[in-house]
Design an enzyme around this catalytic site. Structure first.
Site, PDB file in Angstrom:
ATOM      1  CG  ASP A  90      34.641  43.688  38.211  1.00 43.20           C
ATOM      2  OD1 ASP A  90      34.019  42.763  37.656  1.00 43.20           O
ATOM      3  OD2 ASP A  90      35.877  43.811  38.153  1.00 43.20           O
ATOM      4  NE  ARG A 100      35.793  41.478  35.763  1.00 37.26           N
ATOM      5  CZ  ARG A 100      36.996  41.912  35.456  1.00 37.26           C
ATOM      6  NH1 ARG A 100      37.599  41.490  34.365  1.00 37.26           N
ATOM      7  NH2 ARG A 100      37.610  42.765  36.231  1.00 37.26           N
TER       8      ARG A 100
END
Ligand SMILES: [Zn+2]
Length: 328
Positions: free
Chosen positions: A242, A244
């Site tokens: 991930d 982000r």
């Protein structure tokens, strides 16, 4: 107000006191009711992740705001932001006229009332012939400004936590009807809940494919079709599971004055990431997002073998707080 005790240092109890039970979304009928919020205690958060957050938040500025009547009947105010860390146009979808951006409403040198209305820095409603941005002659609303040009106004519900969703762009799920993920459904559901509340904010970040971009996401989908889960596929492409970042969301929420929030999420890491290193934003409650396919009105949800695997990975490998049904 909820008390926030000091974090327990060295604690390895992540969320042990928060029941992993998702409230029923559908008591009777086909439209789910608002799920109940679960109070968040700071000591139960994965606070080790907080240390890894940036010391300084990005600088954001709201460039424009406009009223959007929607096909669902509610009006939203779309806010467009620029920032000092990337060139993308991040957005805030705001439900409720009283949630206002500090940087948008700030007076700019040499601008006219007409300029302010064009940027969206007005109170009340725009109508043909209106020529003052800072005062609506019909509703009587008027803005006052401090010495630095910032608008002074009181959010009457200031102490009441506002419902917030942080949403990362997903072209496939929102536009191409993808049943590989539940992004489109979560986006729609967040909007429905906020429209019902009459107040809320979806921060819409342009970080496609958990931050790896659309091209790399399509490659990851091929790896998934070859038998890998979403985490493995990203790692095989040498991307983080991930990638982000949510610090832009923190900065945007602060700009909108939303520092006490109820966060719609199943992801405990996201709570810490949105709060920021110094807890500049406080998540008072977590409101679970239960897949519609799991509710009694299951026919409204996404049904595919891909979504089952996607949700299973979120729960088993990414620590999402959802109680999985027996068949997943
Ligand atoms: Zn998606």
């Amino acid at each position: 107000m909820v008390e926030h005790p000091t974090p327990r240092l060295g604690s390895d109890s992540v969320f042990e006191n928060i029941p992993l039970v998702s409230p029923s979304t559908t008591p009777n009928g086909s439209i789910p009711s608002t799920p109940l919020g679960i109070p968040v205690n700071v000591q139960d958060l994965p606070n080790d992740k907080r240390e890894q957050l940036p010391d300084v938040l990005p600088i954001v500025e709201c460039l424009a705001r406009a009223r959007i009547p929607t096909t669902k009947g509610v009006e939203i105010f779309l806010h467009l932001y620029k920032n000092n860390i990337d060139n993308k146009e991040h957005l805030a979808i705001v439900f409720g006229e009283k949630i206002r951006s500090k940087t948008l409403f700030r007076k700019r040198h040499g601008e006219s009332q007409s300029d302010r209305m064009t940027r969206g820095a007005y109170v009340g409603k725009l109508r043909p012939g209106r020529n003052i941005a800072d005062k609506d002659e019909i509703t009587g609303e008027e803005l006052k400004f401090d010495d630095e040009g910032y608008a002074i106004y009181q959010l009457s519900e200031e102490d009441e936590a506002t419902l917030v969703r942080i949403h990362s762009e997903c072209y496939t799920g929102e536009t191409a009807w993808s049943a590989r993920c539940d992004c489109g459904e979560q986006f729609d559901e967040a909007g429905r809940l906020m429209g019902k509340d009459g107040k809320g904010c979806i921060v819409y970040l342009r970080q496609e494919g958990r931050g790896i971009g659309l091209g790399e996401k399509l490659k990851a989908y091929n790896l998934q079709d070859l038998g890998h889960d979403t985490v493995q596929a990203n790692l095989l492409l040498r991307h983080p599971a991930d990638g982000r970042s949510f610090s832009l969301a923190t900065a945007i929420l602060i700009d909108l004055g939303l520092t006490n929030i109820k966060l719609l999420t199943n992801n405990p890491d996201k709570i810490v990431a949105v709060e920021g290193k110094e807890r500049q934003v406080k998540v008072i409650e977590r409101v679970p997002m239960v897949p519609l396919a799991w509710g009694k009105s299951g026919e409204n949800g996404i049904h595919s073998s891909e979504i089952d695997g996607y949700l299973r990975t979120k729960i088993e490998r990414m620590g999402h707080l959802l109680q999985k049904p027996i068949n997943i």
